[in-house]
Write a protein that holds these residues in place. Sequence first.
Motif, PDB file in Angstrom:
ATOM      1  N   SER A 160      51.270  43.583  55.913  1.00  0.00           N
ATOM      2  CA  SER A 160      50.994  44.706  55.003  1.00  0.00           C
ATOM      3  C   SER A 160      51.982  44.731  53.840  1.00  0.00           C
ATOM      4  N   ALA A 161      53.252  44.492  54.132  1.00  0.00           N
ATOM      5  CA  ALA A 161      54.260  44.490  53.072  1.00  0.00           C
ATOM      6  C   ALA A 161      54.007  43.379  52.068  1.00  0.00           C
ATOM      7  N   LEU A 162      53.658  42.197  52.573  1.00  0.00           N
ATOM      8  CA  LEU A 162      53.382  41.068  51.681  1.00  0.00           C
ATOM      9  C   LEU A 162      52.171  41.346  50.800  1.00  0.00           C
ATOM     10  N   TYR A 163      51.152  41.962  51.405  1.00  0.00           N
ATOM     11  CA  TYR A 163      49.955  42.294  50.624  1.00  0.00           C
ATOM     12  C   TYR A 163      50.308  43.249  49.485  1.00  0.00           C
ATOM     13  N   ASN A 164      51.097  44.280  49.812  1.00  0.00           N
ATOM     14  CA  ASN A 164      51.449  45.268  48.785  1.00  0.00           C
ATOM     15  C   ASN A 164      52.332  44.669  47.695  1.00  0.00           C
ATOM     16  N   VAL A 165      53.256  43.798  48.075  1.00  0.00           N
ATOM     17  CA  VAL A 165      54.142  43.179  47.091  1.00  0.00           C
ATOM     18  C   VAL A 165      53.360  42.321  46.108  1.00  0.00           C
ATOM     19  N   VAL A 166      52.334  41.627  46.611  1.00  0.00           N
ATOM     20  CA  VAL A 166      51.557  40.733  45.765  1.00  0.00           C
ATOM     21  C   VAL A 166      50.433  41.471  45.032  1.00  0.00           C
ATOM     22  N   ALA A 167      49.698  42.296  45.769  1.00  0.00           N
ATOM     23  CA  ALA A 167      48.470  42.873  45.228  1.00  0.00           C
ATOM     24  C   ALA A 167      48.718  44.045  44.281  1.00  0.00           C
ATOM     25  N   VAL A 168      49.675  44.919  44.623  1.00  0.00           N
ATOM     26  CA  VAL A 168      49.877  46.126  43.815  1.00  0.00           C
ATOM     27  C   VAL A 168      50.256  45.797  42.372  1.00  0.00           C
ATOM     28  N   PRO A 169      51.230  44.902  42.104  1.00  0.00           N
ATOM     29  CA  PRO A 169      51.539  44.582  40.700  1.00  0.00           C
ATOM     30  C   PRO A 169      50.352  44.006  39.944  1.00  0.00           C
ATOM     31  N   ILE A 170      49.551  43.176  40.641  1.00  0.00           N
ATOM     32  CA  ILE A 170      48.376  42.595  39.988  1.00  0.00           C
ATOM     33  C   ILE A 170      47.376  43.683  39.630  1.00  0.00           C
ATOM     34  N   ALA A 171      47.175  44.630  40.571  1.00  0.00           N
ATOM     35  CA  ALA A 171      46.228  45.719  40.308  1.00  0.00           C
ATOM     36  C   ALA A 171      46.718  46.614  39.177  1.00  0.00           C
ATOM     37  N   VAL A 172      48.013  46.918  39.156  1.00  0.00           N
ATOM     38  CA  VAL A 172      48.577  47.760  38.099  1.00  0.00           C
ATOM     39  C   VAL A 172      48.438  47.094  36.739  1.00  0.00           C
ATOM     40  N   ALA A 173      48.547  45.776  36.701  1.00  0.00           N
ATOM     41  CA  ALA A 173      48.419  45.033  35.447  1.00  0.00           C
ATOM     42  C   ALA A 173      46.969  44.941  34.981  1.00  0.00           C
ATOM     43  N   GLY A 174      46.026  45.424  35.800  1.00  0.00           N
ATOM     44  CA  GLY A 174      44.620  45.408  35.421  1.00  0.00           C
ATOM     45  C   GLY A 174      44.002  44.020  35.466  1.00  0.00           C
ATOM     46  N   MET A 175      44.535  43.160  36.305  1.00  0.00           N
ATOM     47  CA  MET A 175      44.049  41.783  36.358  1.00  0.00           C
ATOM     48  C   MET A 175      42.955  41.587  37.397  1.00  0.00           C
ATOM     49  N   VAL A 176      42.568  42.650  38.100  1.00  0.00           N
ATOM     50  CA  VAL A 176      41.497  42.526  39.098  1.00  0.00           C
ATOM     51  C   VAL A 176      40.478  43.628  38.878  1.00  0.00           C
ATOM     52  N   THR A 177      39.253  43.342  39.248  1.00  0.00           N
ATOM     53  CA  THR A 177      38.189  44.337  39.166  1.00  0.00           C
ATOM     54  C   THR A 177      38.217  45.191  40.422  1.00  0.00           C
ATOM     55  N   PRO A 178      37.577  46.371  40.380  1.00  0.00           N
ATOM     56  CA  PRO A 178      37.514  47.209  41.592  1.00  0.00           C
ATOM     57  C   PRO A 178      36.920  46.474  42.781  1.00  0.00           C
ATOM     58  N   LEU A 179      35.911  45.622  42.538  1.00  0.00           N
ATOM     59  CA  LEU A 179      35.293  44.870  43.630  1.00  0.00           C
ATOM     60  C   LEU A 179      36.299  43.901  44.259  1.00  0.00           C
ATOM     61  N   MET A 180      37.045  43.208  43.411  1.00  0.00           N
ATOM     62  CA  MET A 180      38.040  42.261  43.919  1.00  0.00           C
ATOM     63  C   MET A 180      39.127  42.996  44.712  1.00  0.00           C
ATOM     64  N   ALA A 181      39.519  44.185  44.241  1.00  0.00           N
ATOM     65  CA  ALA A 181      40.531  44.972  44.949  1.00  0.00           C
ATOM     66  C   ALA A 181      40.013  45.415  46.319  1.00  0.00           C
ATOM     67  N   ALA A 182      38.721  45.816  46.364  1.00  0.00           N
ATOM     68  CA  ALA A 182      38.136  46.246  47.640  1.00  0.00           C
ATOM     69  C   ALA A 182      38.065  45.080  48.621  1.00  0.00           C
ATOM     70  N   VAL A 183      37.699  43.907  48.117  1.00  0.00           N
ATOM     71  CA  VAL A 183      37.619  42.713  48.980  1.00  0.00           C
ATOM     72  C   VAL A 183      39.011  42.349  49.502  1.00  0.00           C
ATOM     73  N   ALA A 184      40.014  42.420  48.628  1.00  0.00           N
ATOM     74  CA  ALA A 184      41.381  42.092  49.036  1.00  0.00           C
ATOM     75  C   ALA A 184      41.888  43.075  50.079  1.00  0.00           C
ATOM     76  N   MET A 185      41.583  44.359  49.897  1.00  0.00           N
ATOM     77  CA  MET A 185      42.002  45.360  50.866  1.00  0.00           C
ATOM     78  C   MET A 185      41.336  45.136  52.213  1.00  0.00           C
ATOM     79  N   SER A 186      40.044  44.801  52.182  1.00  0.00           N
ATOM     80  CA  SER A 186      39.322  44.527  53.427  1.00  0.00           C
ATOM     81  C   SER A 186      39.887  43.294  54.123  1.00  0.00           C
TER      82      SER A 186
END
Length: 209
Positions: free
Chosen positions: A158-184
């Motif tokens: 979970s920590a690794l996911y947040n460290v990698v995914a959150v900055p990418i999401a904040v930068a607007g580099m992923v679509t909502p669909l991609m974020a949902a898939v990554a979370m799943s």
Amino acid sequence: MKKHPGASVIAVKYGTEPAVLLPLRQSLRQDAAAVMAELSGLGYQLEILSGDREGAVRAVAEELELANWRAEVKPGEKIAHLETLKRQGRKVLMVGDGLNDAPALAGSHVSLSPVTAVHLSQAAADAVFLGDKLQPVANALQISRRARRAIEQNLWISALYNVVAVPIAVAGMVTPLMAAVAMSASSIAVTANALRLRWGDGGSARSEL
């Protein structure tokens, strides 16, 4: 008077006949020695705290090759000993079946009682194990160790996911669909890792709790 090492002796008298001494011994559970050796090999410190006579407790301790034992211990003394162990930073698992074990079972970090124990001990214990063997005690400890490892691994996932995914999401580099898939995918990874406790990583060790 004939001595009976390791046994409790009761005197039976009928009418005017001379009293007859009857030695009473408690037999160990079938796998007691093997389970004690297994737990000792895993690094657990084992002790016997018993309210029985010294001779009987010594005989059991010698049969189990257990150096740490105390006999004729009262319920309050058992609790005091557990508190001493707690102050030393020990995590105590208490296994007991007698009436005077109930307070110590309730006061330990974790407690187990066999289904053959008195009802008060069963009620005071955190869990009751079935059967005539002690193997469920060793199984419970093995399962708890694997569960702890799985929890720690899931926290790292979970920590690794947040460290990698959150900055990418904040930068607007992923679509909502991609974020949902990554979370799943993260949730599936955590769940699959937890399922190894049942279907993999030595999950064949089952406890009859």
